[in-house]
Design an enzyme around this catalytic site. Structure first.
Site, PDB file in Angstrom:
ATOM      1  N   GLN A  43     -10.406   2.339   2.120  1.00 26.63           N
ATOM      2  CA  GLN A  43      -9.229   3.173   3.067  1.00 26.63           C
ATOM      3  C   GLN A  43     -10.286   4.310   3.788  1.00 26.63           C
ATOM      4  O   GLN A  43     -10.025   4.457   4.974  1.00 26.63           O
ATOM      5  CB  GLN A  43      -8.466   3.910   2.196  1.00 26.63           C
ATOM      6  CG  GLN A  43      -7.807   3.121   0.980  1.00 26.63           C
ATOM      7  CD  GLN A  43      -7.126   1.969   1.493  1.00 26.63           C
ATOM      8  OE1 GLN A  43      -6.143   2.359   2.586  1.00 26.63           O
ATOM      9  NE2 GLN A  43      -6.867   0.790   1.033  1.00 26.63           N
ATOM     10  N   TYR A  46      -6.536  -0.865  -6.793  1.00 28.10           N
ATOM     11  CA  TYR A  46      -6.157  -2.144  -6.156  1.00 28.10           C
ATOM     12  C   TYR A  46      -5.372  -1.965  -4.737  1.00 28.10           C
ATOM     13  O   TYR A  46      -5.208  -0.604  -4.525  1.00 28.10           O
ATOM     14  CB  TYR A  46      -4.990  -2.803  -6.905  1.00 28.10           C
ATOM     15  CG  TYR A  46      -3.639  -1.871  -7.585  1.00 28.10           C
ATOM     16  CD1 TYR A  46      -3.250  -0.914  -6.962  1.00 28.10           C
ATOM     17  CD2 TYR A  46      -3.115  -2.349  -8.895  1.00 28.10           C
ATOM     18  CE1 TYR A  46      -2.159  -0.308  -7.526  1.00 28.10           C
ATOM     19  CE2 TYR A  46      -1.960  -2.039  -9.206  1.00 28.10           C
ATOM     20  CZ  TYR A  46      -1.394  -0.689  -8.453  1.00 28.10           C
ATOM     21  OH  TYR A  46      -0.270  -0.104  -9.143  1.00 28.10           O
ATOM     22  N   GLU A  47      -5.113  -2.977  -4.093  1.00 27.86           N
ATOM     23  CA  GLU A  47      -4.539  -2.918  -2.812  1.00 27.86           C
ATOM     24  C   GLU A  47      -5.505  -1.906  -1.942  1.00 27.86           C
ATOM     25  O   GLU A  47      -5.108  -1.505  -0.818  1.00 27.86           O
ATOM     26  CB  GLU A  47      -3.076  -2.109  -2.791  1.00 27.86           C
ATOM     27  CG  GLU A  47      -2.152  -3.057  -3.358  1.00 27.86           C
ATOM     28  CD  GLU A  47      -1.819  -4.301  -3.210  1.00 27.86           C
ATOM     29  OE1 GLU A  47      -2.005  -4.670  -2.017  1.00 27.86           O
ATOM     30  OE2 GLU A  47      -1.529  -5.143  -4.096  1.00 27.86           O
ATOM     31  N   GLY A  48      -6.729  -2.266  -2.156  1.00 26.48           N
ATOM     32  CA  GLY A  48      -7.908  -1.647  -1.307  1.00 26.48           C
ATOM     33  C   GLY A  48      -8.125  -0.434  -1.918  1.00 26.48           C
ATOM     34  O   GLY A  48      -7.660   0.568  -1.915  1.00 26.48           O
ATOM     35  N   ARG A  85       1.007  -1.313   0.214  1.00 24.36           N
ATOM     36  CA  ARG A  85       0.132  -0.031  -0.090  1.00 24.36           C
ATOM     37  C   ARG A  85       0.897   1.421   0.015  1.00 24.36           C
ATOM     38  O   ARG A  85       0.811   2.192  -0.722  1.00 24.36           O
ATOM     39  CB  ARG A  85      -0.981  -0.001   1.175  1.00 24.36           C
ATOM     40  CG  ARG A  85      -2.414  -1.028   0.853  1.00 24.36           C
ATOM     41  CD  ARG A  85      -3.319  -1.032   2.158  1.00 24.36           C
ATOM     42  NE  ARG A  85      -4.159  -1.949   1.815  1.00 24.36           N
ATOM     43  CZ  ARG A  85      -5.162  -2.369   2.668  1.00 24.36           C
ATOM     44  NH1 ARG A  85      -5.155  -1.803   4.025  1.00 24.36           N
ATOM     45  NH2 ARG A  85      -6.037  -3.000   2.369  1.00 24.36           N
TER      46      ARG A  85
END
Length: 532
Positions: A420, A413-415, A280
């Site tokens: 978040q 991507y990655e959340g 992240r």
């Protein structure tokens, strides 16, 4: 962004001086590292990225073939220490501070974001193994750091993306080890020809489906076994995408693939977070790197492109036109603040990893901001670069349109941004708000805009603390953006004092109150509609 500017920005970040001293780094050594990173980005990565975007990746006889030059570049990056420079020297790294690794990565990410994704997952996997599986780390980490081997992260499935509790890939005991069976998707560099061996850090179910995330364990699943034969891993396809043509996004099928358990059964997600945290941060660095690259591209073009002015005189550089100057200042501000954000986050994470509990709370707050707004500022600058370049920016003759396509994924991507936002509101502001506030005041209080916005954030959080869960969920994105305005203002005021850049940073600060007002209005809306 020049290496000298990056060095000044590092030196302006509280906590960096102590980390540099602990690593025996003075300004001369730090500048040398940053300068070499910029050289690699400009001479090796940028030309390769342009070619890779044209040729893309393909599947041949069940294996992924990457663009020309990728394998050599990856191994050279490993040999030169760039892949995992912040890993311990006992495991093949260079003991470089995390913040310097992030700063050095900025020009590289801006030059070749798709290619750099493999370096990011390989490095993050090495750190995960180092933290959770010492025996595996001793074998794998030096090979990962050198570029001989590579690694991926395998979480998502066709019916379980962000909702990891619904993962169905199954792990079963088999003799002294385990086997894994199931399908994983969205796997960046899930297969390739750039390294001798690929290790997949794979979340698989060891418990019952109803156990949710508590029934998940983490495994290392290598694409080849120790004797060199292929493991039970198959490439079903690679995705056709808007951008990232130089990064193969794979669907992988695991068929009783031999696997090694990492950590404790049922604790897969906490173990994997060691990898997720670094990836992240890498997303934030990706966005900041693109923001800086596009700001430089637009500035150079605007200085060279001549159009307009008096008809009886030679045309003038478009950089002299007021509206173009405004756009260039906006881009410079975004690049500086995005870079300051990821450096701030990296320095704080470094202190947290050293055992500082206050830094741990602050880094958990900053990380989703870095991931989200590094990406958003990178997108904004890629879009603005196309605008400054005009019709030329929309053509493939210039890299602006490639950056625009590549960087768009960073807030997905990655959340996603929504994930978040929920993290920032529910886990940070509503839970640890006073501690975060105190930490922000200690690090960023030095101007007039920051404390004013912080007081407005206090009021916003107080209003939401008494709201229903439904209203809070509706307002999470607004809370994320309000928190960002506070941090960004503090960073902008710090940069203005340390670096100058008054025109660019003043433009950002003059608009901060209005942007905070938009966030507050969104909270008003969420509180109003949640009762309907």
């Amino acid at each position: 962004m020049t290496p000298e500017t990056l060095l000044s920005l590092l030196n302006a970040t509280p906590g960096w001086a102590a980390q540099a001293a602990a690593a025996d780094l003075d300004d001369t050594a730090t500048l040398q590292i940053l300068s070499e990173a910029a050289k690699v980005a400009g001479t090796t990565l940028a030309p390769m990225a342009a070619r890779a975007d044209e040729t893309g990746c393909r599947v041949e006889q069940g294996r992924v073939r990457t663009p020309e030059g990728y394998g050599d570049a990856f191994r050279q990056m490993g040999a030169d220490g760039w892949i995992a420079s912040d890993l311990g020297s006992d495991l093949g790294g260079m003991d470089m501070p995390l913040a310097l690794h992030a700063a050095a990565s900025l020009p590289m990410e801006g030059a070749a974001l798709p290619f750099m994704m493999l370096l990011g997952s390989t490095r993050a996997a090495a750190h995960c193994l180092a933290a959770t599986a010492p025996d595996l780390a001793a074998e794998w980490c030096p090979k990962l750091a050198s570029g001989e081997w590579a690694a991926t992260i395998c979480i998502s499935e066709p019916d379980a993306g962000s909702d990891v509790g619904r993962i169905r890939t199954k792990a079963m005991p088999a003799g002294d080890g385990w086997t894994v069976s199931g399908t994983k998707c969205w796997i960046s560099f899930g297969d390739h020809d750039m390294a001798e061996r690929i290790g997949h850090l794979c979340l698989a179910r060891t418990g019952a489906p109803e156990d949710g995330t508590r029934g998940l364990s983490l495994f290392l699943v290598a694409d080849t076994l120790d004797d060199g034969t292929r493991n039970g891993i198959f490439v079903e396809r690679i995705e056709e995408k808007l951008g990232l043509h130089g990064s193969p996004t794979c669907v992988l099928r695991f068929e009783t693939a031999e696997a090694s358990l990492i950590g404790t059964p049922g604790r897969g997600l906490p173990a994997l977070f060691n990898m997720i945290e670094l990836m992240r941060l890498q997303v934030g660095v990706q966005g900041a790197g693109v923001a800086a690259t596009c700001a430089t591209l637009a500035r150079d073009y605007a200085d060279d492109r001549r159009q307009g002015g008096r008809p009886d005189a030679a045309p003038v550089a478009i950089a002299s036109h007021p509206d173009v100057r405004r756009q260039l200042w906006q881009m410079e501000a975004r690049a500086l603040i995005a870079t300051a954000l990821v450096v701030e986050t990296a320095v704080t994470l470094g202190d947290a990893h050293a055992g500082n509990t206050e830094a741990a709370a602050l880094s958990a707050f900053l990380l989703p901001l870095a991931k989200t707004f590094g990406g958003e500022l990178g997108q904004a600058n890629a879009d603005a670069a196309i605008q400054v370049l005009g019709g030329a920016g929309y053509t493939r003759e210039w890299p602006a349109e490639r950056h625009f396509r590549d960087v768009r994924i960073t807030t997905v991507y990655e959340g996603t941004t929504g994930m978040q936002a929920q993290d920032v509101l529910f886990r940070r502001l509503l839970k640890d708000g006073p501690a975060i506030r105190a930490a922000l005041l200690a690090r960023l209080d030095g101007g007039s805009v920051f404390p004013t916005l912080l007081a407005r954030l206090d009021t916003l959080v107080e209003r939401l603390s008494g709201a229903t869960p439904a209203a809070q969920a509706l307002a999470a994105d607004a809370a994320l953006r309000a928190a960002w305005e506070v941090v960004a203002a503090g960073l902008a005021e710090r940069l203005r004092a340390a670096l100058g850049q008054e025109d660019a940073l003043d433009l950002w600060l003059f608009g901060a109150a209005a942007r905070m007002g938009v966030a507050e209005a969104s909270v008003d809306w969420a509180l109003a509609v949640s009762d309907r």
